[in-house]
Design a protein around this motif. Structure first.
Motif, short mmCIF file in Angstrom:
data_model
loop_
_atom_site.label_atom_id
_atom_site.label_comp_id
_atom_site.label_asym_id
_atom_site.label_seq_id
_atom_site.Cartn_x
_atom_site.Cartn_y
_atom_site.Cartn_z
N HIS A 44 87.84 84.37 56.53
CA HIS A 44 86.76 83.49 56.96
C HIS A 44 85.60 84.32 57.51
CE1 HIS A 44 84.67 80.36 59.26
NE2 HIS A 44 85.30 79.48 58.48
N ASP A 71 85.66 85.08 61.20
CA ASP A 71 86.66 86.10 61.56
C ASP A 71 86.16 87.49 61.20
OD1 ASP A 71 88.13 83.95 62.30
OD2 ASP A 71 89.66 84.13 60.75
N ARG A 111 92.43 82.49 57.54
CA ARG A 111 92.12 82.63 58.97
C ARG A 111 93.04 83.67 59.59
NH1 ARG A 111 87.99 79.20 60.71
NH2 ARG A 111 87.92 80.89 62.25
#
Length: 473
Positions: free
Chosen positions: A24, A27, A68
């Protein structure tokens, strides 16, 4: 569908899958900000952290199926040699699904307790071990409600343990060893009904060992060594006898007699009461401690008689520097097939070393028989042990030719035979040792070339050669 079209279809599906599982963007941004706060990375732990490469493929990063990030994990080489240096960026708060952070022995990470943790709703496991974090553990640490494991070992945190720590109702292990914490153990800890491990060693904690530790029914481990706790061992902790496996209270200021109820801890594997002020005799109930691997009662004021014990799995025994007059090495030691560390310094042992024949020699790593009344020779013992790393027998009456001692024991690193009656020449093979003391014996002749200072050979009237005065022509 032709093979060509099938190939295109598979390629398209693969591309869509990779796109769906790629790291992501938030992240990636948070991780790159963390990297920007690192000033040194001599081991290249973050060398794979590059824009354009899926961050789920970066070293130390784990993601779930939707890309994630859920875990950051780095293990350095040691506390002494910094693996990462710098500060911890608050941008790690962008990793909204992070549940585990394991930063261990990175050495050079500095700063205060990382506030970004309070912005991570899923965080469950936090290990900042062997870093250089400092300041106080924040009063609001109890807000990390989902924490199950917290380790801040080997940092520089100071102040008291916050009472809000009692709000961490899911906590199973709390490790705060090797900091500069003061005060006592907060009573709020009784709220941690799932806690099985409390490790607070090597701090500056003081006061008595609280009665309320007995209110935690899941306890398997209590480690409070190297603090300033005083008073007696509270009788209340006898309630933990069904589960407690590790009770480590060494290097404090505890006193009184060792309670008889300790013998009821049938699951106990390690008992360390060393370097305190315990007095009186060791309870006979120790016969019931059949699961013990480690027993350390050294540096107290304990007196005879030492009880019979039944510990077939015993691996480490230290009774040194009490007021024992054992006479013999205890039978349970001689019969143990697993003993690897035996320390009976100044225990009133009066044997001829040649006559001591343990059931199993193979596992012995350390033997300390210093300051007793032992005669004879260790040559037979050395001939049977292959893994011995340290042998200490200073202040006895050993009499043998040093050249008969086999120094090619492959693991031997330390040897102390000072203040005995050892004679003969010093063999060249002592040069392989890391520590040596042959002072105050009856050795003679020219010394071989070694790295050791003169004090190692002092008190041997006819030894000569560097580092001692030169030999006469």
């Amino acid at each position: 569908m032709t093979s060509h079209n099938l190939l295109l279809f598979i390629t398209l599906l693969t591309s869509l899958f990779l796109a769906a599982t790629a790291c992501h963007v938030d992240d990636e941004s948070g991780l790159l900000a963390f990297k920007s706060g690192i000033t040194r990375d001599p081991s290249g732990l973050l060398s794979s952290w590059k824009p354009g490469i899926d961050c789920c493929q970066w070293s130390g990063v784990q993601c779930r199926s939707d890309g994630r990030v859920t875990m950051l994990s780095f293990l350095g080489e040691s506390d002494v040699k910094p693996t990462l240096s710098g500060t911890i960026s608050p941008s790690l708060s962008k990793l909204r699904f992070l549940d585990t952070i394991l930063f261990q022995h990175l050495g050079g990470l500095s700063g205060l307790f990382p506030d970004f943790l309070f912005h991570l709703p899923d965080i469950q496991t936090v290990f900042f071990v062997g870093c250089k974090l400092s300041g106080k553990i924040p009063e609001n640490i109890g807000e990390l409600a989902r924490l199950s494991s917290l380790s801040l070992e080997g940092n520089r945190f100071s102040g008291s343990i916050p009472s809000s720590i009692g709000n961490l109702s899911q906590l199973t292990e709390l490790r705060l060893d090797g900091n500069r914490l003061t005060g006592g153990i907060p009573e709020s800890i009784t709220q941690l009904k799932k806690l099985n491990t409390l490790s607070l060693m090597k701090n500056k904690l003081s006061g008595s060992i609280p009665d309320y530790l007995a209110a935690l029914p899941e306890f398997t481990t209590i480690r409070l060594s190297h603090n300033k706790f005083s008073g007696e061992i509270p009788r209340s902790i006898s309630a933990l006898s069904p589960t407690l496996q590790f009770l480590e209270l060494g290097h404090n200021k505890l006193r009184g007699k060792i309670p008889d109820f300790i013998g009821n801890f049938h699951a106990l594997e390690t008992l360390d009461l060393s370097w305190n002020h315990f007095s009186g005799a060791v309870p006979k109930s120790f016969l019931n401690l059949t699961a013990l691997f480690v027993l350390d009662l050294s540096h107290n004021f304990l007196v005879d008689p030492f009880p019979t014990m039944n510990v077939e799995r015993a691996q480490t025994l230290d009774l040194s520097y009490n007021k024992f007059h054992l006479g013999e090495i205890p039978d349970f030691v001689t019969a143990s097939p697993n003993m690897f560390s035996l320390r009976l310094a100044r225990c009133g042992v009066k044997i001829k070393l040649d006559d001591w024949k343990p059931k199993e020699y193979l596992f012995y790593l350390y033997i300390d028989l210093s300051e007793n009344e032992i005669t004879g020779s260790p040559v037979g013992l050395f001939n049977r042990t292959e893994n011995l790393r340290g042998f200490y027998a200073s202040g006895n009456r050993l009499a043998f030719d040093l050249e008969d001692l086999r120094f090619n024991v492959k693991e031997l690193k330390e040897l102390d035979l000072s203040r005995n009656r050892v004679f003969g020449k010093v063999p060249e093979t002592v040069a392989v040792l890391q520590k040596l003391n042959l002072s105050h014996n009856r050795l003679c002749g020219r010394l071989p070339a070694t790295k050791f200072p003169a004090g190692v050979f002092a008190g041997n009237a006819c030894l000569c050669g560097s580092p001692l005065p030169p030999c006469k022509a």
